[in-house]
Structure formats: structure tokens, C-alpha cells
Design a protein around this motif. Structure first.
Motif, PDB file in Angstrom:
ATOM      1  N   ASP A   1       0.827  -1.206   0.000  1.00  0.00           N
ATOM      2  CA  ASP A   1       0.000   0.000   0.000  1.00  0.00           C
ATOM      3  C   ASP A   1       0.861   1.256   0.000  1.00  0.00           C
ATOM      4  N   VAL A   2       1.990   1.207   0.715  1.00  0.00           N
ATOM      5  CA  VAL A   2       2.876   2.378   0.751  1.00  0.00           C
ATOM      6  C   VAL A   2       3.465   2.650  -0.630  1.00  0.00           C
TER       7      VAL A   2
ATOM      8  N   ALA B   1       2.325   1.731  -3.543  1.00  0.00           N
ATOM      9  CA  ALA B   1       1.257   2.155  -4.450  1.00  0.00           C
ATOM     10  C   ALA B   1       0.883   3.606  -4.193  1.00  0.00           C
ATOM     11  N   ALA B   2       0.828   4.015  -2.924  1.00  0.00           N
ATOM     12  CA  ALA B   2       0.485   5.395  -2.593  1.00  0.00           C
ATOM     13  C   ALA B   2       1.509   6.370  -3.164  1.00  0.00           C
TER      14      ALA B   2
ATOM     15  N   ASN C   1      -2.884   2.580  -9.170  1.00  0.00           N
ATOM     16  CA  ASN C   1      -2.992   2.054  -7.813  1.00  0.00           C
ATOM     17  C   ASN C   1      -3.109   0.530  -7.824  1.00  0.00           C
TER      18      ASN C   1
ATOM     19  N   ALA D   1      -1.654  -2.325  -4.733  1.00  0.00           N
ATOM     20  CA  ALA D   1      -2.376  -1.897  -3.534  1.00  0.00           C
ATOM     21  C   ALA D   1      -3.310  -3.004  -3.063  1.00  0.00           C
TER      22      ALA D   1
ATOM     23  N   SER E   1      -3.853   2.659   0.691  1.00  0.00           N
ATOM     24  CA  SER E   1      -2.993   3.285  -0.318  1.00  0.00           C
ATOM     25  C   SER E   1      -3.606   4.588  -0.815  1.00  0.00           C
ATOM     26  N   THR E   2      -4.916   4.579  -1.063  1.00  0.00           N
ATOM     27  CA  THR E   2      -5.597   5.786  -1.523  1.00  0.00           C
ATOM     28  C   THR E   2      -5.529   6.890  -0.472  1.00  0.00           C
TER      29      THR E   2
ATOM     30  N   HIS F   1      -1.990   8.322  -0.133  1.00  0.00           N
ATOM     31  CA  HIS F   1      -1.651   9.232  -1.236  1.00  0.00           C
ATOM     32  C   HIS F   1      -2.212  10.625  -0.950  1.00  0.00           C
TER      33      HIS F   1
END
Length: 797
Positions: A31-32, A34-35, A327, A332, A337-338, A341
Motif C-alpha cells: 500500500d505504501v 502504491a500510494a 494504484n 495496492a 494506499s488511496t 496518497h
């Protein structure tokens, strides 16, 4: 514990059981990463979209942050990224021109409230009923408007509020160029186009950095080093940031503005959520377990985000296709992740102001102009042309360009409805005689409106004649059904024959047809069709096989040939251009076009016993397979080769049994090419191929799986394949088809060994909206509703 209990009363663990260990890091590493990837895409595009609307530039950062945090937390599509979208640029610019910036923020808040109301009414699925041609046309019209307006900034001037005015002023602007602005714009566009095409291994690593970020950074650095006098980004102090105000003006105009914003934001976000669902479903692994989006919740989340964004002085918010795609492709796993960001955008807005203020406005304008150009998708134009919906697309596009977004969409919907009514009412019925057989062709929907013409055509068939009624449509109402059945009964009673042909299986009638003994279904063997053929005297087995083939060919000529004749005529003119070489077993149970859903011209197929690929230059080798490989790679230029094995393969069973006997036969000589597969299976270090989620059922299945992997190694040794792989122009894929389960598996390399994973369902469309930098580093066009999205990449060898 009840699955329906709200989170605040669920027990984290049963009584008297040890508490689960708390995760040291609440956000997964995937997630990090992807963010960060999405943040690098969103930052320059948010500023560029704000510039294109005429809003304060920091409004784009506010919308990006709020879209990530609020919509990401409350929305029903965990991996969809929301923020300022190119699809809203024209709407927002018009609102600012009419009502001013603070009133536009107020309209955004009201639109968010309207979205909350629609979400509470649970009408989100209704938005998917909008014709794809209308959505594609809306995006194309918005893209043209954006591109024409930003062209003035690229040339060093300032745009007008209407497309016609910008086109009228363009000659004067060309005569008064600003060399520095043009140079920075050209540099930005050059980097946008060249960065995704960097060659080699180093290029693949560099392409991970988004091209939009590279283009804007390169232009800013060049302008700074050359000390060019150019207008640059200005981010006033947040203390003077304007917040929302009440819109003033005619009530009807304000209501129309709110409805327009609500419509565009909602449709784009909901179609984007559907596109993300399809993209996630096509990717095996943890993402595929996320399930389908809750569209009503997504509408509520978008409404809440627009309320917060408008109240804080931000742009309207919608789901953004390209950032969402980045993403998903970045791996993610959750909505974290969203949200992260959005947090990164907040940090950049507070700490990176001096750096952001070095960006030339001409560079941002070139970036947004590229976005607008790519919103006019050639793929969409080909799609609407194929489905004969060009009038809907053209009317929507021109309406958006000349009248406005809401007016253009309404015009497109009206044309779509008129076209649907015309198709429903317009039915073409013809009669002709060929070699004593009377053909009555019905093209279109067969309703009561066409019954008089159908009756006249049927009465042209003489008594006792052989007649074929070809139905090319998808609906038959009760009146047409009765008229056709009455005529058929009378005609056959008088000694004639009457057959219904064409798209027979697809005709829906207002009354269920009487049951018959026919068991015809698509892709069923000949024996299931016997009850549909006229009874014949018993014949010897060899003659009966010939009769089956003849009857099958006859059925093709009557039912299928009329449907594919146009496409085959095109292929006959243009020649074959397959993209795939498909190498599989000669087993009669493998129907390649069925298991790949392919049509004429798609696959170049090579079949042999055991789907074997003899190594090149082997003594007494087989030139047939090698010749096919050479022709496919070097002449046809295929981009992919798939080796497909299957369950219950007789060749693999023969290898396990020690061959086909002591006598040397052509079959025994051929099966020696499978001996390396047998040796590989016996080697514990190299063997171990399995299906996802389970081990092979027996040694025969293990050998079938291992044989696919081994034949791919043989394939790589062929010089044409090795050269194409070295140039990066070819991919190799492994596939396994379980006949009994009708399930296909694709080869993937994992840490746990060689695994054949289930092929996910639901590969398909995307949703329109923002266009920008994809995860792989290419500037990509936003995919509108029911368009195509990238498919899952099969396991590459």
C-alpha cells in the motif's frame, strides 16, 4: 459473532483466548509503494487541471488530498483513487466564468449533497444504463475543449471561455508566439512521448517513474537553468485561501449547474468503480479477494468528498481512471494506499511550495493538452463504429463542444433513444429463390409492426416448396411468433418444408416455444444434434461419419456463414494478422476457439500429439513444428506464443507407461520429444508444477503440467524465438486446460515454485475521466464505460 454486527460491538477475539498480536506497521508495504506511485502521478496533474479550469492552483491540491482521504475512507471501491479529473475541467471552468470561484465551491458542496441523496436512494446502478457512446462522446467533447483552450497557453497566450472563440483567435495567437513558452511546452511533450519508450533494462527501471512527473520536472529545471522569463505556478499563502460561498444568480441556472456537476461526477465515479472491479478481477492474488464494489456506498463517499472539497475551496471530485489503474497495478491491497496518497499531497502542499512554484505554466498546459488529446480515443471511435452508434457519439461530442456538457449529454441521450426506437421499428424482410429453395430473410426486431410485411413475404413461397426463414434479430413478440408458426403449420401440412435458421438460439419470443427433442447448444458434439436432423435409414459407421460431417457443413452454411461472411471477406482482402501462436495437443476435446473465445484471424494454431516442441537442430527432428514457429514469428510477427496442455492427455499417459510398445513406429519416434518432460518431473529440484490451491491429482496430471514448462524451454531454444525475445517483441505463456472442469489455468512463477493459476473472469471495460500517467510510465487515455482495460498478464516464462 454476528457478521452483521457493527464494528464497534464486535469482539476482537473470543473470551479466554489470547489476543492476536498487533501488527507493527498498520499499513502494508504494498500500500505504501502504491500510494507513492499514485502521488507522483496526481501532483502535477492536479495543478494542471486547476490551471485549465481557471481556479486557484492550490484548489487542485485540496481536491486531490480530500479525494484521497475522504473518498478513499468512505467510498465503496477500496482501490479507486478520487480527485480533480479532466472530465470535470470544462464544467468547472464554465461555472467559474459564470459565478466566480467562491460560488463554484458552493455549487460543489450542493452537488455533494445531491450525491448523498442519490446514494441514500440506492440508484447508483442506474447510472450504468447510460449508453457507452454517450459517455465516449462526452469525454471526446471535453478532451477537444481542453486541448483547444490549453493550446493558447502553450503558445504563450491566454484562452477564451468558449471553443469557437479560441478557434477564432488561434491565427492571431500563432502570429504572436512566445518562444520561451513554446520551447518549454515542446520539451514537456517530447519527454511525455519519449520517456515510456526508453529501451533496454535501464529503460525499464526508469519507466517506473511517471512520465508526467519527469516532463514537468525536466521543463522546470531547464527553465531555471536557462533563467527564462516565464509565468510560473503561484501558490498564495494558505491564510488567504478562498473558501466556499453561496452562489448568486437565477435559481434555475444554479439548479442546472448543480445537476450538471452531480451528473458528471457521479457517472464518472461509478463507471470508474466498475472498471476497477474488472481490473482487479483480472489480477490473480490477494487483490482478487476484495470482491465487487458497493456502488451506492461509493456514491455516498463521493458526495462526502465533494462537500468537504467545496467547503475547503477545492475543485469538484470524481473517480480518476488512470490513477486508479496505477494504484491497482502497483499492488495496492486496501483503501490505505488511496488515503496515504492524500496524506502525501497534504505534505507536499505544506512543505514543497517553493519547489512547486518553479514549474512553468506552459509545461502544465502542455501536460493537460496531451490529456485532452488522448481523451479522443481511437479505440472508442472504432467501437461505436462497429456497433453503428456513430450518430450518438457525434451528437454528444458536438453538443459538448458547442453547447456545454449537460446539453451535449442530453442531446446524445435523445439521439440514442431515437436510434433505439428506429432500430426497434425498422425491420427489413426480403424474399429470394436459390436453386429451388425460397429464402425469407428477416433483419431486425420482429414485432407486430412488421407482421404485415412478414405475411406478404411468406405468401410468396409456393405450396409444397422448400423454405428457409432466416431470423437475424434478438426479439420476436407474440404477434410475430403466432404469424410465423401459423404459416409454418399450414405450409408443412400442404407438403412443403419450412426451416428456421439464422440466429435461432438468440431469438427471444413473447411465448415459450413448444418442447422438442432437439438438444442443440453452442459447442456441443454432433451426437447432440441428431434429433434436429431428418431421420435416415441405418448406415454403416464409416458412411454415418461422413454424413455427420456433411450435415455439420450444411448447418454451418445455413446458420453461421451468413453471420461471419463479412468478417471473413475482410480477412480475405487484408490477409491474416494473428497476434498469437497457439501450440496445443491434437486431442479432439480441445476446441481452441472455444476455450480462448477467439474468432477468425486471431490465433495461428499448431496441433500435434502431446503439444510437443522438438528442440531445434536435433537429429531426425521434426521440421513441421519448427517451420510453423519460424513462419509465425518472422513472417506473421506474432507477439505471443502459448503452449497449452490438458488433462487426460494420452501422449503423457503413454510416456508414463513406457512408450507405445517395443516396435518402432512414427508415434513412438514422436513421443521421444516428451522424454525430457518425464525426466524433469522425476527431478525434484526442477519438477513440482502444480495447480493453484492443490497438488496434481496423479502422476499423469503432474506430467501434463510439467510438459508445458519443459516445452516452453524447448521453444526458447529456437533461433527465431530467441531473437524476438531478445528484442522484447515476444512473450511466452504456459496454459493448462482441465477438460472435466472446463477450467483454464495460466502459468505463473512464484516463490513457491511453478504454479498454474485460475484464469479470472470479468476482463473488460473501464470508466472515463482523467487521463494522465499510468503506472508503467506511459501517458494513457482514460477508458470510458464498457471500454477495454488491460488484461491480467499470464505467467511469463
Amino acid at each position: 459473532m454476528s457478521a452483521c454486527a457493527p464494528p464497534h460491538i464486535q469482539h476482537p477475539h473470543p473470551p479466554h483466548s489470547p489476543a492476536p498480536a498487533r501488527r507493527r506497521f498498520p499499513v502494508a508495504g504494498a500500500d505504501v509503494s502504491a500510494a507513492v506511485a499514485v502521488f507522483l502521478i496526481a501532483l502535477p496533474l492536479s495543478l494542471g487541471i486547476a490551471l485549465a479550469t481557471g481556479a486557484p492552483l492550490q484548489a487542485g491540491l485540496v481536491a486531490a488530498a480530500v479525494g484521497g482521504i475522504v473518498a478513499g475512507r468512505l467510498g465503496g471501491c477500496p482501490l479507486q483513487v478520487s480527485g480533480p479529473a479532466a472530465g470535470l475541467t470544462v464544467v468547472t471552468a464554465d461555472l467559474i466564468h459564470r459565478y466566480g470561484w467562491r460560488a463554484t465551491c458552493g455549487i460543489t458542496v450542493l452537488a455533494g449533497l445531491a450525491q448523498l441523496g442519490l446514494g441514500c436512494l440506492r440508484v447508483a446502478r442506474g447510472a450504468l444504463a447510460v449508453s457507452p457512446a454517450v459517455v465516449h462522446g462526452m469525454l471526446a467533447g471535453i478532451g477537444i475543449t481542453i486541448a483547444v483552450a490549453q493550446l493558447h497557453i502553450v503558445l504563450g497566450g491566454s484562452p477564451d471561455s468558449s471553443v469557437l472563440a479560441n478557434l477564432r483567435d488561434l491565427p492571431a495567437q500563432l502570429a504572436d508566439l512566445h518562444p520561451a513558452a513554446v520551447a518549454m511546452s515542446a520539451l514537456t511533450l517530447a519527454l511525455l512521448l519519449a520517456w515510456p519508450r526508453l529501451p533496454g533494462r535501464a529503460g525499464r527501471l526508469l519507466r517506473r517513474v511517471p512520465a508526467a512527473l519527469v516532463a514537468v520536472t525536466g521543463a522546470a529545471a531547464t527553465a531555471g537553468l536557462a533563467d527564462l522569463a516565464l509565468p510560473r505556478v503561484e501558490l498564495p499563502s494558505w491564510h488567504s485561501h478562498a473558501l466556499a460561498g453561496l452562489p448568486e444568480g437565477p435559481a434555475l441556472g444554479v439548479v442546472a449547474a448543480v445537476l450538471t456537476t452531480t451528473l458528471v461526477c457521479s457517472v464518472q465515479s461509478l463507471l470508474g468503480a466498475v472498471a476497477v472491479d474488472k481490473l482487479v478481477a483480472a489480477r490473480p492474488g490477494p487483490q482478487s479477494r476484495l470482491g465487487r464494489s458497493d456502488l451506492d456506498r461509493e456514491l455516498l463517499g463521493q458526495g462526502a468528498a465533494n462537500i468537504v472539497s467545496g467547503a475547503l475551496g477545492g475543485l469538484p471530485i470524481a473517480g480518476v481512471a488512470v490513477r486508479s489503474t496505477a494504484n491497482v497495478k502497483s499492488g495496492a491491497l486496501s483503501r490505505n494506499s488511496t488515503m496515504l496518497h492524500g496524506v502525501l499531497v497534504v505534505v507536499a502542499a505544506l512543505l514543497m511550495v517553493p519547489i512547486l512554484e518553479e514549474i512553468p505554466l506552459a509545461s502544465l498546459a502542455a501536460l493537460v493538452m496531451a490529456v485532452g488529446i488522448q481523451m479522443v480515443s481511437l479505440h472508442h471511435i472504432r467501437t461505436v463504429t462497429r456497433h453503428r452508434e456513430v450518430p450518438v457519439y457525434a451528437a454528444t461530442t458536438l453538443g459538448v463542444v458547442l453547447l456545454g456538457v449537460l446539453q451535449g449529454v442530453l442531446l446524445g441521450v435523445a439521439v440514442a433513444v431515437a436510434l433505439a426506437l428506429r432500430r426497434l421499428a425498422r425491420t427489413r424482410i426480403t424474399h429470394e429463390e436459390k436453386k429451388g429453395v425460397h429464402h425469407v430473410r428477416v433483419r431486425g426486431q420482429l414485432t407486430f409492426l412488421a407482421v404485415p410485411r412478414l405475411s406478404r413475404a411468406l405468401h410468396l413461397v409456393p405450396q409444397g416448396a422448400c423454405a428457409v426463414v432466416e431470423l437475424d434479430g434478438s426479439f420476436m413478440d407474440h404477434a410475430a411468433y403466432e404469424s410465423l408458426q401459423d404459416w409454418r403449420s399450414v405450409h408443412t401440412a400442404r407438403g412443403g418444408t419450412a426451416e428456421l435458421a439464422g440466429r435461432r438460439g438468440g431469438i427471444r419470443t413473447a411465448e415459450r416455444a413448444p418442447a422438442t427433442g432437439c438438444r442443440c447448444r453452442p459447442w456441443t458434439p454432433w451426437r447432440n444434434h441428431q434429433s434436429c436432423f431428418t431421420a435416415a435409414p441405418a448406415t454403416p459407421a464409416g458412411q454415418e461419419a461422413g454424413h455427420e460431417l456433411a450435415r455439420g457443413i450444411s448447418s454451418f452454411q445455413r446458420n453461421t456463414a451468413p453471420l461471419v461472411r463479412e468478417e471473413l471477406a475482410r480477412l480475405a482482402r487484408e490477409g491474416q494478422r494473428p497476434s498469437q501462436l497457439f501450440l496445443t495437443c491434437a486431442d479432439s476435446r480441445l476446441v481452441t476457439s472455444m476455450i480462448t473465445a477467439s474468432g477468425p484471424g486471431d490465433l495461428f494454431v499448431v496441433r500435434n500429439v502431446g503439444n510437443l516442441v522438438p528442440p531445434p537442430d536435433e537429429e531426425h527432428g521434426d521440421d513441421s513444428v519448427a517451420a510453423a514457429i519460424e513462419y509465425a514469428v518472422e513472417v506473421l510477427g506474432v507477439r505471443s506464443i502459448t503452449v497449452c496442455g490438458h488433462s487426460g492427455c494420452g501422449a503423457m499417459q503413454a510416456l508414463l507407461a513406457g512408450g507405445t510398445g517395443q516396435r518402432v513406429t512414427p508415434l513412438r519416434r514422436w513421443l521421444r520429444h516428451g522424454l525430457p518432460s518425464l525426466a524433469r518431473m522425476s527431478d525434484g529440484a526442477r519438477g513440482g508444477a502444480r495447480l493453484a490451491g492443490r497438488d496434481p491429482a496423479d502422476a499423469a496430471e503432474l506430467l501434463c503440467l510439467t510438459n508445458v514448462v519443459q516445452q516452453l524451454e524447448h521453444l526458447r531454444a529456437h533461433p527465431p524465438v530467441a531473437r524476438a525475445l531478445g528484442r522484447g517483441q515476444l512473450e511466452l505463456h504456459g496454459m493448462y486446460f482441465h477438460v472435466g472442469e472446463a477450467q483454464a489455468y495460466l502459468l505463473a512463477r512464484t516463490e513457491g515454485g511453478t504454479v498454474f493459476e485460475d484464469v479470472a473472469e470479468g476482463v473488460g471495460g473501464g470508466a472515463g475521466g482523467d487521463v494522465g500517467e499510468g503506472a508503467g510510465g506511459s501517458v494513457d487515455g482514460g477508458e470510458a464505460a464498457h471500454g477495454r482495460v488491460p488484461t491480467a498478464s499470464p505467467g511469463q516464462v
